[in-house]
Structure formats: C-alpha cells, structure tokens
Design an enzyme around this catalytic site. Structure first.
Site, PDB file in Angstrom:
ATOM      1  N   GLY A 239       0.752  -1.240   0.000  1.00 32.61           N
ATOM      2  CA  GLY A 239       0.000   0.000   0.000  1.00 32.61           C
ATOM      3  C   GLY A 239       0.786   1.295   0.000  1.00 32.61           C
ATOM      4  CD  GLU A 275       0.324  -9.278   1.554  1.00 33.54           C
ATOM      5  OE1 GLU A 275      -0.540  -8.462   1.200  1.00 33.54           O
ATOM      6  OE2 GLU A 275       0.056 -10.368   2.081  1.00 33.54           O
ATOM      7  N   PRO A 276       4.687  -5.300  -0.514  1.00 35.30           N
ATOM      8  CG  PRO A 276       6.947  -4.624  -0.540  1.00 35.30           C
ATOM      9  CD  PRO A 276       6.000  -5.632   0.079  1.00 35.30           C
ATOM     10  NE  ARG A 278       0.111   2.149  -6.139  1.00 31.82           N
ATOM     11  CZ  ARG A 278      -0.841   2.091  -7.080  1.00 31.82           C
ATOM     12  NH1 ARG A 278      -0.662   2.670  -8.241  1.00 31.82           N
ATOM     13  NH2 ARG A 278      -1.982   1.481  -6.826  1.00 31.82           N
ATOM     14  NE  ARG A 314      -1.886   2.931 -11.810  1.00 30.28           N
ATOM     15  CZ  ARG A 314      -1.794   4.173 -11.372  1.00 30.28           C
ATOM     16  NH1 ARG A 314      -1.225   5.086 -12.104  1.00 30.28           N
ATOM     17  NH2 ARG A 314      -2.247   4.486 -10.194  1.00 30.28           N
ATOM     18  CE1 TYR A 318      -7.500   1.089 -10.130  1.00 32.04           C
ATOM     19  CE2 TYR A 318      -5.637   1.329 -11.613  1.00 32.04           C
ATOM     20  CZ  TYR A 318      -6.476   0.529 -10.861  1.00 32.04           C
ATOM     21  OH  TYR A 318      -6.266  -0.822 -10.837  1.00 32.04           O
ATOM     22  CB  CYS A 346     -13.330   3.462 -31.197  1.00 31.16           C
ATOM     23  SG  CYS A 346     -12.366   3.180 -32.673  1.00 31.16           S
ATOM     24  CD  GLU A 347     -14.395   2.369 -25.249  1.00 31.66           C
ATOM     25  OE1 GLU A 347     -15.105   3.119 -24.551  1.00 31.66           O
ATOM     26  OE2 GLU A 347     -14.714   1.209 -25.553  1.00 31.66           O
ATOM     27  CE1 TYR A 375      -1.430  -3.685  -8.725  1.00 31.08           C
ATOM     28  CE2 TYR A 375      -0.287  -1.697  -7.989  1.00 31.08           C
ATOM     29  CZ  TYR A 375      -0.764  -2.972  -7.729  1.00 31.08           C
ATOM     30  OH  TYR A 375      -0.578  -3.522  -6.500  1.00 31.08           O
TER      31      TYR A 375
HETATM   32  C1  LIG Z   1      -2.606  -5.297  -4.383  1.00 29.93           C
HETATM   33  C2  LIG Z   1      -2.205  -5.875  -3.086  1.00 29.93           C
HETATM   34  C3  LIG Z   1      -0.955  -5.586  -2.528  1.00 29.93           C
HETATM   35  C4  LIG Z   1       0.022  -4.630  -3.147  1.00 29.93           C
HETATM   36  O1  LIG Z   1      -0.414  -3.309  -3.022  1.00 29.93           O
HETATM   37  P1  LIG Z   1       0.557  -2.108  -3.417  1.00 29.93           P
HETATM   38  O2  LIG Z   1      -0.267  -0.910  -3.188  1.00 29.93           O
HETATM   39  O3  LIG Z   1       0.925  -2.294  -4.831  1.00 29.93           O
HETATM   40  O4  LIG Z   1       1.730  -2.163  -2.510  1.00 29.93           O
HETATM   41  C5  LIG Z   1      -0.610  -6.224  -1.351  1.00 29.93           C
HETATM   42  N1  LIG Z   1      -1.452  -7.092  -0.742  1.00 29.93           N
HETATM   43  C6  LIG Z   1      -2.667  -7.367  -1.236  1.00 29.93           C
HETATM   44  C7  LIG Z   1      -3.545  -8.323  -0.528  1.00 29.93           C
HETATM   45  C8  LIG Z   1      -3.092  -6.780  -2.427  1.00 29.93           C
HETATM   46  O5  LIG Z   1      -4.311  -7.058  -2.912  1.00 29.93           O
END
Ligand SMILES: *Cc1c(COP(=O)(O)O)cnc(C)c1O
Length: 423
Positions: A239, A275-276, A278, A314, A318, A346-347, A375
């Site tokens: 995140g 879990e990085p 991005r 993106r 988003y 074509c959008e 992403y």
């Molecule tokens: C998408 C996701 C991440 C990675 O998120 P980032 O914002 O890219 O760091 C980590 N854990 C879970 C469960 C996710 O769905």
C-alpha cells in the site's frame, strides 16, 4: 528515485538511450530499470534490517518473470493472488517458503496446488474459504498455516477503486467477527492459525491510516493471544504510495514507515511480513509511445499517440496522473503547448493526460509515460486488436526484450471458426 534521466539531451533508462530501444523494438513498449527495482527493494528491506521480516513482493503489480526473478535474487518472497501468479513466482525461482497467497476468491484447485507446493501462508478472507481450505488440506494430509485477513474499517484516503480496508469493501473478515472466526479456525483440521493479515489499500501517501490500522491489529493480536491462539506472524500488506507527480506528492519514506511499524507492532515479537507492489515496481517502469498526429481542434490540441488505454488503463480506470516527458529533452527557452494526450482507441475514455503542457511535439517524436511499472503491463489487453505491448528490461548498458510483441498471425490463430461456418 529512479534511473530514467536525460543524458546529452536524450532520456535514458540507466545507460541506454530510449531511442535505441525504440529503433529496435518499435513503439509502444514498457521499459523497466533493473537498478531502480533493486534500489526500491533494498530501501524497503533495509528499513527492517535486524527484525524478523519477510518481504513478499506483490506479484500482481508487475508479474513479468524477469521482474520477479530480479527481486527474488535479492531475497524477496512473493505475494500471489492466483494459481497463475504462484506458477510465475515458482518459475522465477522464489522458494515456496517465501510465498503468501492472498485474494477473496481462491478456488479449490488453486488451494490444492498451493498446498502441494508448500507455501508459507494462506491469507484467508472468509469462513467459506477457511472451510474449503481445511477440507482440502486434511484430505491431502497437510496442514495450512493461515492468517485471517481482518478488515480494520479504516479509511485509507486513497482512490475509491483501491481502498480495501473499509467495512463496505469485499475484502477480509470484519473486525467484530474475527475473534469468532479465529476460534473456528483453531478447531478445524488441516488448519494452523499462525498470524493476522491486513491490507487497507494502495497508493497511500500518508502514514496515519496505516498507523490506525496497525494499532488496531496490535490490540487484536493481544486479544487473540489471550484467547489461547499462538499468533507468531503479522502480515501488514502493501500500500505504500509513490510520487506520481515528481516532487509535488511525496509519500512517506520507507524508513518512516518502518519506524511507525516498530512503534505500533514491534513489541509483539511477531515475524513481520509485507506485500509491497507499487512501491517496488511503480517508478521502475515507463511506457514509451510515439506521436502519430498532432491535431488542432476548435478549443484544444491533441497529441494522438500509438499507446492507448489497452496498454495502460490507469488514467481511465483510476483517474491516475502520469508524468509525461519528451524523450528529446526540452530546451529551457523552447515554447510550450498544452495538449490532451490520447490514444487511437474508439473510446472517449482513451486518454493518458488532459491539458498537459509540453514542448511542441510532431509525428515521430517519442514520449515517456512515467511511473508505469506497476499496474501497467499486467492490466494490458488486446482491445481493438492491438498487440499486447512488449516489455523491455534494462540493466546498465544492456537491454533485452522480456516479453515480445505478438505478431498478428499469432493473435488471429487464437480464434477458432466453428464447423457450421466452415462447411
Ligand atoms: C494489491 C495488493 C498488494 C500490493 O499493493 P501495493 O499498493 O501495490 O503495494 C498487497 N497485498 C494485497 C492483498 C493486495 O491485494
């Protein structure tokens, strides 16, 4: 910090001029920088040096085998959300004991494959999933180490499509139900309760929502331990945001994030998992496109480029902002124009940027769409029968195609005509 810089008036990826890659590969193409990937992984991992930590790169951000292996070789594990991603992580050489399986809709064959493989942990998001996992694991004579993904009901203050930790989101198990579901998990065969998991959203540019969530998680761990559960792991998800607008939005440095983590959950003595996605891959990749036409309308000018929403969705999905830099450096005194930068699809939603001020561009000029490493390619499609955009990886002065552009023949071969149309 990334390794896409101008040298002698031309934008380079590390030591390679992007013009060289464009000449060889054609446009559009994604270009990834090894040095940037490595740097981001190291900065994150080093912020936790001396603590029992497992960094599991979130494969969904960019799942090219070359990207996963670059990170795996530095010691990264993998956070996967499907059997396909698990197969990618294994193919890239990530050991199963460094793999964690996330996601709300894991299917029976995916769970069985992951159990067979012997992954480190399942992050379970519902009671039905817990029961299915228990059934499959006990049939196989295995024990699945699990964390429940708890939903702390905090507002991550990010884009609504990447907010995951509010009560109304589909993710995780609600805060109030969690103690009961843990009790249930502890009683199920084939399940070993190991930890607590939380992931509240993506592209967070402020530590406060993390701090609020982690503080809640810490009290949850204490409550679960008091109820007799042996909680030894904490998975704090991903995140962390990245700067999409140069120096105008500055997300918290990993060191500040690490200090906050230690302050909120350090006393629990758990293995810390992250879990990085991005944060590792985002600024390590760009999308290089070519200007097809410069078109002057009634009240605005368009740059029509050969990259489109099927290559990078993106902005459309988003409302994402991506910096766009001419590959030929703009001279300080050069005139600037304001453009909408749009693709050929074509959008109306097919655009990369609106009202962007750039040096005057002409057909054949190359533009770099920055911060497209996460992403980006993973969400590409073949809409409008556009070939999947190729991926290139740079390492110092070398570059190589890590996923080629498919030929039209290969694309058309995928379709089958039914008998009744051919007889
Ligand atoms: C998408 C996701 C991440 C990675 O998120 P980032 O914002 O890219 O760091 C980590 N854990 C879970 C469960 C996710 O769905």
């Amino acid at each position: 910090m990334h390794h896409f810089q101008y040298k002698d008036g031309t934008l380079h990826a590390e030591d390679v001029p992007l013009t060289d890659i464009a000449a060889e590969v054609g446009t559009p193409f994604y270009c990834y920088s090894t040095a940037t990937l490595e740097r981001h992984y190291r900065v994150f991992a080093e912020a936790f040096e001396g603590t029992d930590t497992l960094v599991c790169y979130s494969v969904k951000a960019n799942s090219n085998l070359a990207v996963i292996k670059t990170l795996g070789d530095l010691g990264s594990g993998a956070d996967i959300v499907s059997e396909g991603e698990l197969r990618r992580a294994l193919a890239a050489g990530i050991p199963p004991e460094r793999i964690v399986f996330s996601g709300v809709g894991k299917q029976a064959q995916e769970l069985a494959f992951a159990l067979e493989t012997g992954i480190h942990q399942f992050n379970v998001e519902s009671e039905p999933e817990l029961e299915l996992l228990s059934q499959i694991a006990s049939n196989m004579g295995k024990e699945a180490a699990i964390a429940l993904r708890v939903n702390p009901d905090v507002d991550a203050k990010t884009h609504e499509k990447i907010t995951t930790g509010k009560a109304e989101n589909k993710f995780g198990i609600s805060w109030l139900q969690a103690p009961r579901v843990y009790a249930r998990a502890a009683a199920l065969p084939g399940i070993k309760v190991a930890g607590v998991d939380v992931h509240i959203g993506s592209q967070l540019t402020d530590l406060a929502p993390f701090e609020e969530a982690f503080t809640r998680v810490a009290s949850m761990v204490e409550e679960l331990r008091a109820a007799g559960h042996d909680i030894t792991r904490l998975d704090l998800g991903g995140g962390l945001g990245i700067p999409y607008r140069g120096t105008n939005d500055v997300p918290p440095p990993p060191a500040d994030y690490a200090a906050m983590v230690k302050r909120t959950v350090g006393h629990l003595g758990c293995q810390l998992m992250f879990e990085p996605g991005r944060m590792i891959a985002g600024n390590a990749g760009i999308l290089v496109v070519n200007v097809i036409f410069e078109k002057h309308g009634e009240d605005r000018s368009f740059l029509i480029i050969d990259g489109a929403m099927n290559d990078l969705i993106r902005p459309t999905l988003y409302d994402a902002y991506h910096d766009i830099q001419p590959v030929t450096e703009t001279a300080p005194d050069e005139a600037r124009l304001t453009y909408d930068i749009v693709g050929p699809i074509c959008e109306t939603g097919d655009f990369f940027a609106k009202g962007r001020t750039l040096s005057a561009q002409k057909p054949g000029d190359l533009l770099a769409v920055m911060s497209a490493g996460a992403y980006g390619a993973v969400q590409a499609s073949t809409y409008n029968t556009r070939p999947l955009v190729p991926e290139v990886m740079v390492n110092g002065s070398q570059f190589t195609v890590i996923r080629p552009r498919p030929s039209y023949d290969v694309m058309l071969e995928q379709d089958r005509l039914p008998d009744w149309l051919t007889n």
